[in-house]
Design an enzyme around this catalytic site. Structure first.
Site, short mmCIF file in Angstrom:
data_model
loop_
_atom_site.label_atom_id
_atom_site.label_comp_id
_atom_site.label_asym_id
_atom_site.label_seq_id
_atom_site.Cartn_x
_atom_site.Cartn_y
_atom_site.Cartn_z
N CYS A 9 -4.17 -16.47 -19.11
CA CYS A 9 -5.53 -16.14 -18.70
C CYS A 9 -5.71 -14.88 -17.86
O CYS A 9 -4.91 -14.56 -16.99
CB CYS A 9 -6.18 -17.30 -17.99
SG CYS A 9 -6.05 -18.83 -18.88
N GLY A 35 -3.85 -13.15 -22.50
CA GLY A 35 -4.25 -14.31 -23.29
C GLY A 35 -4.99 -13.88 -24.54
O GLY A 35 -5.93 -13.09 -24.45
N ASN A 111 -7.74 -18.85 -13.92
CA ASN A 111 -6.37 -18.44 -14.25
C ASN A 111 -5.43 -19.22 -13.33
O ASN A 111 -5.55 -19.13 -12.12
CB ASN A 111 -6.21 -16.92 -14.03
CG ASN A 111 -4.77 -16.44 -14.18
OD1 ASN A 111 -4.39 -15.43 -13.60
ND2 ASN A 111 -3.96 -17.15 -14.94
N GLY A 112 -4.51 -19.97 -13.94
CA GLY A 112 -3.57 -20.75 -13.13
C GLY A 112 -3.40 -22.13 -13.70
O GLY A 112 -3.72 -22.39 -14.87
N CYS A 248 3.43 -14.99 -7.58
CA CYS A 248 4.33 -15.15 -8.75
C CYS A 248 4.98 -13.81 -9.06
O CYS A 248 4.35 -12.91 -9.60
CB CYS A 248 3.53 -15.62 -9.97
SG CYS A 248 4.50 -15.55 -11.50
N TYR A 254 7.10 -9.50 -16.02
CA TYR A 254 6.70 -9.65 -17.42
C TYR A 254 5.20 -9.57 -17.71
O TYR A 254 4.77 -8.84 -18.59
CB TYR A 254 7.27 -10.97 -17.97
CG TYR A 254 6.70 -11.36 -19.32
CD1 TYR A 254 7.01 -10.63 -20.46
CD2 TYR A 254 5.83 -12.44 -19.44
CE1 TYR A 254 6.47 -10.97 -21.69
CE2 TYR A 254 5.30 -12.78 -20.67
CZ TYR A 254 5.60 -12.05 -21.79
OH TYR A 254 5.08 -12.38 -23.00
N SER A 295 7.41 -4.98 -22.37
CA SER A 295 7.68 -5.32 -20.97
C SER A 295 9.07 -4.91 -20.50
O SER A 295 9.32 -4.83 -19.31
CB SER A 295 7.43 -6.81 -20.73
OG SER A 295 8.04 -7.56 -21.74
N ASP A 358 13.10 -7.89 -20.26
CA ASP A 358 12.59 -8.41 -18.99
C ASP A 358 13.16 -9.80 -18.68
O ASP A 358 13.36 -10.15 -17.52
CB ASP A 358 11.07 -8.46 -18.99
CG ASP A 358 10.53 -9.34 -20.08
OD1 ASP A 358 10.35 -10.55 -19.85
OD2 ASP A 358 10.31 -8.85 -21.21
N CYS A 445 6.84 -16.53 -5.08
CA CYS A 445 7.37 -17.71 -5.75
C CYS A 445 8.51 -17.25 -6.65
O CYS A 445 8.38 -16.28 -7.39
CB CYS A 445 6.29 -18.39 -6.60
SG CYS A 445 6.95 -19.75 -7.59
N CYS A 448 11.12 -20.52 -10.90
CA CYS A 448 11.73 -20.64 -12.23
C CYS A 448 13.18 -20.17 -12.24
O CYS A 448 13.92 -20.45 -13.17
CB CYS A 448 10.89 -19.95 -13.31
SG CYS A 448 10.35 -18.31 -12.87
#
Ligand code: SF4
Length: 481
Positions: A9, A35, A111-112, A248, A254, A295, A358, A445, A448
Site C-alpha cells: 500500500c 501496490g 498502509n500497514g 521498517c 527494498y 531494487s 536487495d 524494526c 525479519c
C-alpha cells in the site's frame, strides 16, 4: 528483487487545490511500486464525498481517464494503491473505504497491518456488527462509529490508541483530511506543499516530485495531522517521544523508490552505502558487477564504486510484463520471470560475475535468474545481498512467506549457495546495514532478520488466524487480477 515479497500500500492526500484529484492520480502513479492490486480515489467538495475504486493498477482503474477524474473533481482528495496480505485479490477490499456514520461520511486509506484486527472484529461481530470486507482496515470505521467513542473529546485519537501494529492512515472527512501514523512509525508518511500552497501527504516523497511539491517533514510517530481551511494542525494521540520508534528498515532496502526520502535518509544513498559496505566486507575477484534491477541497482552501484569492478547492466527488466506471482503455475511463473528479467549475454559471457540483489526470500526466483546467467556463459557467479538473511515473517504489513518457506530458515551459507547454484553468497551483516542509515540503530524494526519484534506478536497464530478468517468468508469470491 525477488517477486516473492509484496509491498503493501501507498497513500496520497491533498487539501485545497483546484486540481486535487488530478494530482492524487499522478501521486498514486508514482507510488504504484507499493501496490498494484487495486487503486482508488475519494474526494470531497466540502459537503459530500465520492469515491472510485477498482482492481488493478492506477492506469487500469482510471482507464476512462478524464471522465472519471472529472466526475471526482473536488478540492480535497485521498488515494490508495494496494497489495493484500493474501495471494488473491478482492474488489471488496479496494480502498479508500467510504462509509457513513452518525458524524457524517468518512473515507479511510491504510498502509500497514493491524495485529489486533481479528480480536477487535470478533468482539464487534459478537455484538452484531456487520463487516463488508475482509480487510483489517474496516475495523477502524467500526471503532470510529461506536457511540461511546464519538462523544470523546478526540474520537480519532481515542480510536487510534486502540489499534496495535503498523498503521499509516488517511481519513477524508467531508471538510478535512486527517493523516496519522502509529506510535512506532513503522510505515513512512510525510507532508509536503505544492507550489500553489496546498498541503499534501504521501507514503513517500517521490509522490511530491511527481506534482512538483516540496517536502516539509514526516508525520511523526503517534501524530495526527489535520489538513483543513486553517492550514495544517498537529496533535498527538500518545505522548510525543514516549515510545521508541521502530521504522521498517526494509523500506530502505527494498520497498521505497530511490528518489524518496524516508526516515530522514534518501533511499538511493542508503542502498549505495549498503553496496559499498558489502564490497568492503565481502570482496571477490571478479570481472563485472551486475544488479538485479530495480531494487538491487543502487547497491550494485555502491559495490562497483567501492571495489573498482566495472558496473554492467547484465540483466534488463521489462516493464511490460505483469507481476510474476499471479501466474497460475510454477512453469508460468518461471517463464514470466525470464520475460521480466532478460540476461544481456555480452555483459556476462566468459566473465566472473558479482550479482547484487536487495534480498532473497524463498530463493526459487533467484535460482531461476542464476541459471539464466549461467546459460548465457558466465564463468563464475557470486551473489552479494544488501541485507542479512531473512529468517522470520513480518507481522507489520509485508507479505513474506511462512518461516518454513524462507530460504535462510535452517540453512547455512553453504547450503544456500548450493540451493541457488552460485559459486559464493554473502549477506550484509545487520550491524553493517544499520550503519547505512542515520538514526540510532534501535530506532528501526529489524524483526525479519533478528526475530526481535518491537510490538509483541503471537508468532504462532496471528498471521494465519486472519488468513483462515478471510478464506472462511470469501473462498467463493476470490479471483486474480
Ligand atoms: Fe520491516 Fe522486517 Fe520489521 Fe516487517 S519485520 S516491519 S519487513 S523490518
Amino acid at each position: 528483487m525477488e517477486f516473492e515479497k509484496k509491498e503493501d500500500c501507498g497513500l496520497f492526500g491533498i487539501y485545497g487545490d483546484k486540481d486535487s484529484v488530478e494530482k492524487t492520480y499522478f501521486g498514486l502513479f508514482s507510488l504504484q511500486h507499493r501496490g498494484q492490486e487495486s487503486a482508488g480515489i475519494a474526494s470531497s467538495d466540502g459537503e459530500f464525498i465520492q469515491c472510485h475504486t477498482g482492481m488493478g493498477t492506477v492506469g487500469r482503474v482510471f482507464r476512462k481517464g478524464r471522465k472519471t477524474l472529472q466526475r471526482l473533481a473536488n478540492p480535497m482528495a485521498i488515494g490508495h494503491v494496494r497489495y493484500s496480505t493474501s495471494g488473491m485479490s478482492k474488489a471488496i477490499n479496494s480502498q479508500p473505504f467510504l462509509s457513513e456514520y452518525s458524524q457524517g461520511q468518512v473515507a479511510v486509506a491504510h498502509n500497514g497491518n493491524l495485529i489486533n484486527a481479528k480480536l477487535l472484529r470478533d468482539e464487534y461481530e459478537a455484538y452484531g456488527s456487520i463487516f463488508k470486507s475482509t480487510s483489517d482496515t474496516e475495523i477502524i470505521i467500526h471503532l470510529l462509529a461506536k457511540p461511546s467513542h464519538v462523544t470523546k473529546p478526540d474520537p480519532l485519537g481515542h480510536v487510534l490508541s486502540h489499534l496495535q501494529g503498523a498503521f499509516s492512515l488517511l481519513f477524508l472527512h467531508n471538510d478535512r483530511i486527517e493523516a496519522a501514523r502509529d506510535p512506532y512509525g513503522i510505515r513512512p508518511l510525510c507532508i509536503g506543499k505544492t507550489k500553489e500552497g496546498a498541503y499534501v501527504v504521501a507514503s513517500e516523497s517521490c509522490a511530491f516530485d511527481a506534482i512538483e511539491a516540496g517536502y516539509i517533514r514526516a508525520v511523526e510517530p503517534g501524530e495526527i495531522v489535520t489538513l483543513c481551511e486553517e492550514g495544517l494542525k498537529s496533535r498527538f494521540f500518545v505522548a510525543k517521544g514516549s515510545i521508541k520508534p521502530a521504522h521498517c528498515i526494509f523500506e530502505h532496502i527494498y520497498f521505497a523508490k530511490q528518489n524518496s526520502r524516508i526516515f530522514g535518509d534518501n533511499v538511493h544513498e542508503v542502498r549505495k552505502k549498503a553496496g559499498k559496505a558489502l564490497a568492503r566486507e565481502f570482496p571477490v575477484d571478479a570481472d563485472v558487477v551486475i544488479p538485479v534491477p530495480d531494487s538491487g541497482t543502487s547497491a550494485a552501484v555502491g559495490y562497483s564504486a567501492q571495489s573498482g569492478i566495472p558496473f554492467e547492466m547484465g540483466l534488463v527488466r521489462s516493464h511490460y510484463v505483469g507481476r510474476s506471482f499471479i501466474a497460475p503455475t510454477q512453469k508460468a511463473r518461471e517463464t514470466s520471470v525470464k520475460l521480466k528479467l532478460a540476461v544481456v549475454r555480452d555483459a556476462v559471457e566468459g566473465k566472473r560475475v558479482v550479482v547484487v540483489d536487495d534480498s532473497v526470500v524463498r530463493g526459487t526466483t533467484t535460482r531461476g535468474k542464476v541459471r539464466s546467467i549461467r546459460q548465457a556463459g558466465a564463468k563464475e557467479i557470486h551473489m552479494r545481498i544488501s541485507c542479512p538473511p531473512i529468517r522470520y515473517p513480518c507481522f507489520y504489513g509485508v507479505d513474506f512467506p511462512t518461516k518454513k518457506e524462507l530460504l535462510a530458515n535452517g540453512r547455512d551459507l553453504g547450503q544456500i549457495a548450493e540451493f541457488l547454484e552460485v559459486d559464493s553468497i554473502e549477506y550484509l551483516p545487520l550491524d553493517k546495514m544499520l550503519e547505512c542509515v542515520s538514526l540510532d540503530k534501535d530506532c528501526y524494526c529489524t524483526a525479519c532478520w533478528s526475530g526481535k519484534y518491537p510490538i509483541p506478536v503471537d508468532v504462532a497464530s496471528s498471521k494465519f488466524s486472519m488468513d483462515r478468517y478471510q478464506m472462511r468468508m470469501f473462498d467463493e469470491n476470490e479471483y486474480d487480477v
